[in-house]
Write an enzyme that holds these catalytic residues in place. Sequence first.
Site, short mmCIF file in Angstrom:
data_model
loop_
_atom_site.label_atom_id
_atom_site.label_comp_id
_atom_site.label_asym_id
_atom_site.label_seq_id
_atom_site.Cartn_x
_atom_site.Cartn_y
_atom_site.Cartn_z
N HIS A 55 1.03 -1.25 0.03
CA HIS A 55 -0.04 0.11 0.06
C HIS A 55 0.85 1.05 0.07
O HIS A 55 2.07 1.21 0.29
CB HIS A 55 -0.72 0.05 1.30
CG HIS A 55 -1.75 -1.22 1.52
ND1 HIS A 55 -1.43 -2.08 2.18
CD2 HIS A 55 -3.07 -1.22 1.23
CE1 HIS A 55 -2.18 -3.27 2.27
NE2 HIS A 55 -3.45 -2.57 1.83
N ASP A 58 2.36 1.71 3.57
CA ASP A 58 3.17 0.79 4.01
C ASP A 58 4.83 1.23 3.58
O ASP A 58 5.54 0.73 4.58
CB ASP A 58 3.15 -0.70 3.20
CG ASP A 58 1.89 -1.34 3.35
OD1 ASP A 58 0.86 -1.09 4.41
OD2 ASP A 58 1.53 -2.35 2.52
N MET A 89 2.63 -5.63 -7.74
CA MET A 89 1.03 -5.12 -7.29
C MET A 89 1.44 -3.97 -6.42
O MET A 89 2.24 -4.04 -5.34
CB MET A 89 0.58 -6.39 -6.97
CG MET A 89 -0.84 -5.96 -6.25
SD MET A 89 -1.03 -5.34 -4.71
CE MET A 89 -1.69 -6.72 -3.81
N GLU A 182 -11.03 -6.69 -5.30
CA GLU A 182 -10.87 -7.78 -4.08
C GLU A 182 -12.12 -7.86 -3.27
O GLU A 182 -12.31 -6.60 -2.72
CB GLU A 182 -9.46 -7.46 -3.32
CG GLU A 182 -9.67 -8.52 -2.16
CD GLU A 182 -8.32 -8.27 -1.53
OE1 GLU A 182 -7.33 -7.70 -1.76
OE2 GLU A 182 -8.34 -9.10 -0.14
N LYS A 184 -15.03 -8.86 -0.29
CA LYS A 184 -15.10 -9.37 1.07
C LYS A 184 -16.33 -9.22 1.74
O LYS A 184 -16.86 -8.25 1.16
CB LYS A 184 -13.93 -8.70 1.88
CG LYS A 184 -13.66 -9.17 3.30
CD LYS A 184 -12.59 -8.54 4.10
CE LYS A 184 -12.31 -8.98 5.46
NZ LYS A 184 -11.42 -8.43 6.24
N GLU A 218 -9.57 -13.48 -2.49
CA GLU A 218 -8.86 -13.90 -1.27
C GLU A 218 -9.37 -15.29 -0.73
O GLU A 218 -10.62 -15.21 -0.49
CB GLU A 218 -8.67 -12.84 -0.38
CG GLU A 218 -7.83 -13.47 0.89
CD GLU A 218 -7.63 -12.11 1.95
OE1 GLU A 218 -7.12 -11.00 1.57
OE2 GLU A 218 -7.95 -12.45 3.20
N HIS A 221 -11.66 -14.32 2.40
CA HIS A 221 -12.80 -13.73 2.22
C HIS A 221 -14.01 -14.48 1.58
O HIS A 221 -15.08 -14.40 1.93
CB HIS A 221 -12.51 -12.45 1.50
CG HIS A 221 -11.34 -11.41 1.87
ND1 HIS A 221 -11.03 -10.27 1.35
CD2 HIS A 221 -10.91 -11.64 3.09
CE1 HIS A 221 -10.06 -9.84 2.00
NE2 HIS A 221 -10.05 -10.37 3.13
N ASP A 246 -5.08 -13.64 -3.68
CA ASP A 246 -4.44 -13.54 -2.20
C ASP A 246 -4.64 -14.87 -1.74
O ASP A 246 -5.63 -15.25 -1.20
CB ASP A 246 -5.32 -12.53 -1.65
CG ASP A 246 -4.82 -11.06 -1.69
OD1 ASP A 246 -4.02 -10.87 -2.54
OD2 ASP A 246 -5.39 -10.09 -0.94
N ASP A 256 -11.89 -12.48 9.77
CA ASP A 256 -10.95 -12.52 8.58
C ASP A 256 -9.59 -13.04 9.36
O ASP A 256 -8.80 -12.26 9.95
CB ASP A 256 -10.91 -11.27 8.11
CG ASP A 256 -9.83 -11.32 6.75
OD1 ASP A 256 -9.53 -12.43 6.27
OD2 ASP A 256 -9.37 -10.16 6.57
N ASP A 258 -6.83 -14.55 7.96
CA ASP A 258 -5.36 -14.41 7.34
C ASP A 258 -4.46 -15.24 7.62
O ASP A 258 -3.00 -14.87 7.96
CB ASP A 258 -5.01 -13.00 7.45
CG ASP A 258 -5.90 -11.99 6.71
OD1 ASP A 258 -6.52 -12.47 5.58
OD2 ASP A 258 -5.76 -10.80 6.90
N ASP A 292 -1.41 -13.18 1.12
CA ASP A 292 -1.91 -11.88 2.08
C ASP A 292 -2.19 -12.69 3.34
O ASP A 292 -3.63 -13.03 3.68
CB ASP A 292 -3.20 -11.41 1.40
CG ASP A 292 -3.74 -10.30 2.29
OD1 ASP A 292 -3.02 -9.56 2.86
OD2 ASP A 292 -4.79 -9.88 1.67
C1 GLT Z 1 -5.68 -5.81 4.27
C2 GLT Z 1 -7.04 -6.58 3.89
C3 GLT Z 1 -6.38 -7.40 2.71
C4 GLT Z 1 -6.27 -6.67 1.39
C5 GLT Z 1 -5.21 -5.55 1.29
C6 GLT Z 1 -5.03 -5.00 0.20
S1 GLT Z 1 -5.18 -4.89 2.74
O1 GLT Z 1 -4.59 -6.20 4.96
O2 GLT Z 1 -6.99 -7.44 4.71
O3 GLT Z 1 -7.30 -8.53 2.45
O4 GLT Z 1 -5.97 -7.66 0.38
O5 GLT Z 1 -5.59 -3.46 0.17
MN MN Z 2 -8.25 -11.28 4.65
MN MN Z 3 -6.42 -9.58 0.78
#
Ligand code: GLT
Ligand code: MN
Ligand code: MN
Length: 393
Positions: A55, A58, A89, A182, A184, A218, A221, A246, A256, A258, A292
Amino acid sequence: MHAFDPVREDKFTFGLWTVGNPGRDPFGPSVRPTMDPNHIVRRLAELGAYGVNLHDNDLVPFGASASEQSAIVKAFKQTLADTGMVVPMATTNLFSHPIFKDGAFTANDPKVRAFALQKTMRAIDLGAELGAKIYVFWGGREGVEADACRDPRTAWHRMRDAIDFLCGYVRDNNYGMKFALEAKPNEPRGDLYLPTTGHMLHFISTLEHGDMVGVNPEVAHEVMAGLSFAHNVAQAMACDKLFHIDLNGQKIGRYDQDLRFGSEDQKGAFLLVRLLEGTAGGPGYEGPRHFDAHAYRTEDEEGVWAFATGCMRTYKILKARAQAFDADPEVTALIAEQTDRELTPLLTRGYTIQKAAKLKELEIDVDAVASRGLGYERLDQLMVEHLLGVRGG
Ligand code: GLT
Ligand code: MN
Ligand code: MN
């Protein structure tokens, strides 16, 4: 060197925000010090990664002056050159600053929407300077709790206006970038607009320059939405819209998470890698394999690198398992397409009046077809045995 050790050609990438995640959560503060982006790039290069994604904030803190930005970017480009790492990206942080509390492109206040466009154009310039060819849009705050605050159709139109505008910006500047949207379903907002990859695919079909816009699905998500991730990815691939991905891990029905890629739902992860690598046939995915995800909150920096290595190793292990599965003669026999020289042409390449007439006349032994066992129990067990490492190479 072991077969599962990551190498550049694997095209593994991580976000600066992923390995750089300090372990903050809604119930507690950071547990790890913030890492310098240059240090992250160097460590990831040593581990065999191909690149990093970021980002705007970042790398360049929110509100930094032009001279501060140019010093930061200069040093970062030097680190990329020294390590051979790339930035495939880039994206915009349109969710952290309080100005985005009611969304960015969909916010009710026009000043917020204008600021979101301004910030994104600047972040696109930064991405272009670093060589990024994919630009991601994750609408983290593009959602709502008090639904009466705006007509959801208005949110949809605002989103479309913003993406159309930014496509124009990229074209005008000849950046040669593509956008990847993306989805969610929720979090951090109660409900997010455009909640799944399927919604995004339809949204793209309504855009002025839809040809330069695809998706960035992702794992976490789609699993949060209770969907099969591999099916979502497959639909995007089938219409040439998988521009980025992702990868991570997620338990169904949770926030979420991750998590490290492949740490949950190994069967889902196997099917995904099999699809991306094209081991069952059909074109594979050529773009970067982006993780991600972030390390557990229990970890120190060493644990972060163990996490990153784990994501990449598991991907490669699953790739080897998928190759062995699809080369297994018992598997290929079970999934062999049944060809029928008379029927297949009737079922493909659209309608004709002759085909309709033939199909209407066909005599099909319904009971014989219906009573045939398909062997899918055996097929699925074979997959489980490959996955558990007791069958295949
Ligand atoms: C954030 C989010 C991710 C996105 C990122 C891109 S930022 O961490 O949870 O799923 O992919 O903006
Ligand atoms: Mn996520
Ligand atoms: Mn993501």
